[in-house]
Design an enzyme around this catalytic site. Structure first.
Site, PDB file in Angstrom:
ATOM      1  NE  ARG A  92      51.510  35.347  55.157  1.00  0.00           N
ATOM      2  CZ  ARG A  92      51.051  35.873  54.019  1.00  0.00           C
ATOM      3  NH1 ARG A  92      49.766  35.838  53.733  1.00  0.00           N
ATOM      4  NH2 ARG A  92      51.887  36.437  53.154  1.00  0.00           N
ATOM      5  CG  ASP A 246      50.431  43.196  53.576  1.00  0.00           C
ATOM      6  OD1 ASP A 246      49.582  42.301  53.666  1.00  0.00           O
ATOM      7  OD2 ASP A 246      50.807  43.662  52.486  1.00  0.00           O
TER       8      ASP A 246
HETATM    9  O1  MRU Z   1      50.850  37.672  50.935  1.00  0.00           O
HETATM   10  P1  MRU Z   1      49.444  38.169  50.936  1.00  0.00           P
HETATM   11  O2  MRU Z   1      48.629  37.777  49.768  1.00  0.00           O
HETATM   12  O3  MRU Z   1      48.759  37.949  52.260  1.00  0.00           O
HETATM   13  O4  MRU Z   1      49.675  39.707  50.756  1.00  0.00           O
HETATM   14  C1  MRU Z   1      49.035  40.625  51.432  1.00  0.00           C
HETATM   15  C2  MRU Z   1      48.188  41.412  50.564  1.00  0.00           C
HETATM   16  O5  MRU Z   1      47.052  41.051  50.390  1.00  0.00           O
HETATM   17  C3  MRU Z   1      48.694  42.572  49.880  1.00  0.00           C
HETATM   18  O6  MRU Z   1      49.954  42.949  50.145  1.00  0.00           O
HETATM   19  C4  MRU Z   1      47.669  43.666  49.860  1.00  0.00           C
HETATM   20  O7  MRU Z   1      47.946  44.508  48.827  1.00  0.00           O
HETATM   21  C5  MRU Z   1      47.547  44.433  51.131  1.00  0.00           C
HETATM   22  S1  MRU Z   1      46.831  43.577  52.440  1.00  0.00           S
HETATM   23  C6  MRU Z   1      45.242  44.054  52.343  1.00  0.00           C
END
Ligand code: MRU
Length: 366
Positions: A92, A246
């Site tokens: 990712r 993130d």
């Molecule tokens: O695509 P995801 O579900 O992995 O997205 C990341 C997240 O969980 C969010 O963007 C979140 O608000 C921040 S990461 C703790």
């Protein structure tokens, strides 16, 4: 946090002689709670890529355990270890914690003879997960006074209305969560809180995961469609927006789940404070310009066109888009620092700016 009265973290080492990692399979929530055992780096990579686990901290902690399996699999060959590490990092692209955890593991594993690699890797994986949980707990401690202050200014013990987007709860970390940690801390301290939960299309992490978490903890909450936030803010129904992130640049630009930027714009227009909570493992200390430089993951269009849910007792999927129409699926967006009121970290709250961040993390000073 608690599930049916029992304490869980999101990732841990499997019992028994064979190396293995146990995770909560988030794809199944909230309709069933299932623990999955991963026995190889390949299985860990699949679990991250296909979002059995998700959320910056949880991805990092899971990758940390994945590196333990890599150390077991690579038979003391450094090149092979580095190759497996690269496979994990490639799963990712946006969350900073993934690379951070893998690089920390590489340094720990390679800091001694090959006979000790597996043992050191396991210890480091456990340290990464424990530290993630502890940092999130501290984020809760630092955010609590802010929520108390808002509560004190409200008439007649009315609840503090917090709007959150996506799932930055304990499922997205090892424990506690980032955005949810101050909410859980306030709730446990008896400060009345109510959470507006954005459903968070396309994968509905808010409706499925954040709502499930809050329900388990007994925190009052209401799920709203992603486009409701502006209306709620215009009508004084939101006291505070609190999200996770993130990846955050050292200048305070914040990458988070797609749609966060629009919430920040609405918050600015309505004078609602917009705070972002993060452990320092989410900072990218190399990137200055978030909009220009943070890689934004693009996922498959079927996440937009197909929705899963419960019908009767069976989990099923339905198509919701005109057959044949193209779908685009940008997973994240970047909120510029100028729209962020402050960052809540394990060391305290700071301005979303280079100066603010380096006041809390002087050792990173440029
Ligand atoms: O695509 P995801 O579900 O992995 O997205 C990341 C997240 O969980 C969010 O963007 C979140 O608000 C921040 S990461 C703790």
């Amino acid at each position: 946090m608690r599930v049916a009265g029992r304490h869980y973290t999101t990732v841990w080492a499997a019992g028994g002689d064979e190396p293995g990692v146990e995770i909560i399979d988030q794809r199944k929530l909230p309709f069933s709670f299932e623990v999955e055992t991963l026995r190889s780096v390949g299985e860990v990579a699949t679990a991250i890529r296909d979002m059995h686990v998700r959320g910056a901290g949880c991805i990092g902690a899971t990758a940390g355990y994945g590196m333990w399996l890599a150390a077991c699999e690579c038979r003391g060959e450094e090149a092979e270890l580095r190759g497996l590490a690269a496979d994990l990092v490639a799963t990712r692209p946006t969350a900073a914690n993934l690379r951070w955890a893998v690089e920390r593991q590489l340094a720990a594993i390679l800091d001694g003879p090959a006979e000790g690699w597996a043992g050191r890797a396991r210890a480091e994986a456990e340290a990464i997960a424990a530290e993630d949980a502890e940092w999130c707990r501290r984020i809760g401690e630092h955010g609590l006074p802010m929520i108390r202050e808002i509560a004190a200014a409200k008439p007649g013990g009315a609840p503090v209305n917090v709007l959150t987007h996506c799932n930055a709860g304990w499922l997205a970390f090892a424990d506690w969560g980032s955005a949810t940690a101050p909410i859980y801390a306030a709730h446990r301290a008896g400060v009345p809180v109510h959470v507006w939960v954005d459903e968070t299309r396309p994968r509905n992490q808010g409706a499925r995961l954040t709502a499930w978490e809050l329900a388990n903890e007994g925190v009052p909450h209401t799920v709203v469609v992603d486009n409701a936030g502006g209306h709620l803010m215009q009508h004084g129904m939101v006291d505070l927006v609190l999200t996770g992130t993130d990846r955050t640049t050292y200048t305070g630009d914040v990458a988070n789940k797609i749609g966060t930027y629009l919430k920040a714009l609405a918050a600015k227009d309505n004078g609602v404070p917009f705070y972002v909570a993060l452990p320092s493992s989410t900072f990218d200390w190399e990137i200055r310009d978030g909009v220009g430089e943070i890689p934004i993951e693009e996922r498959g269009g079927e996440e937009v066109s197909v929705v899963g849910g419960l019908r009767g007792r069976a989990v099923t999927e339905v198509d919701i888009v005109n057959p044949g129409s193209a779908c685009a699926n940008y997973a994240f967006d970047v909120t510029p620092a100028r729209l962020v009121t402050g960052l809540i970290t394990e060391r305290g709250i700071c301005a979303a700016s280079e100066d603010g961040i380096s006041s809390l993390f002087p050792e990173r000073g440029r």
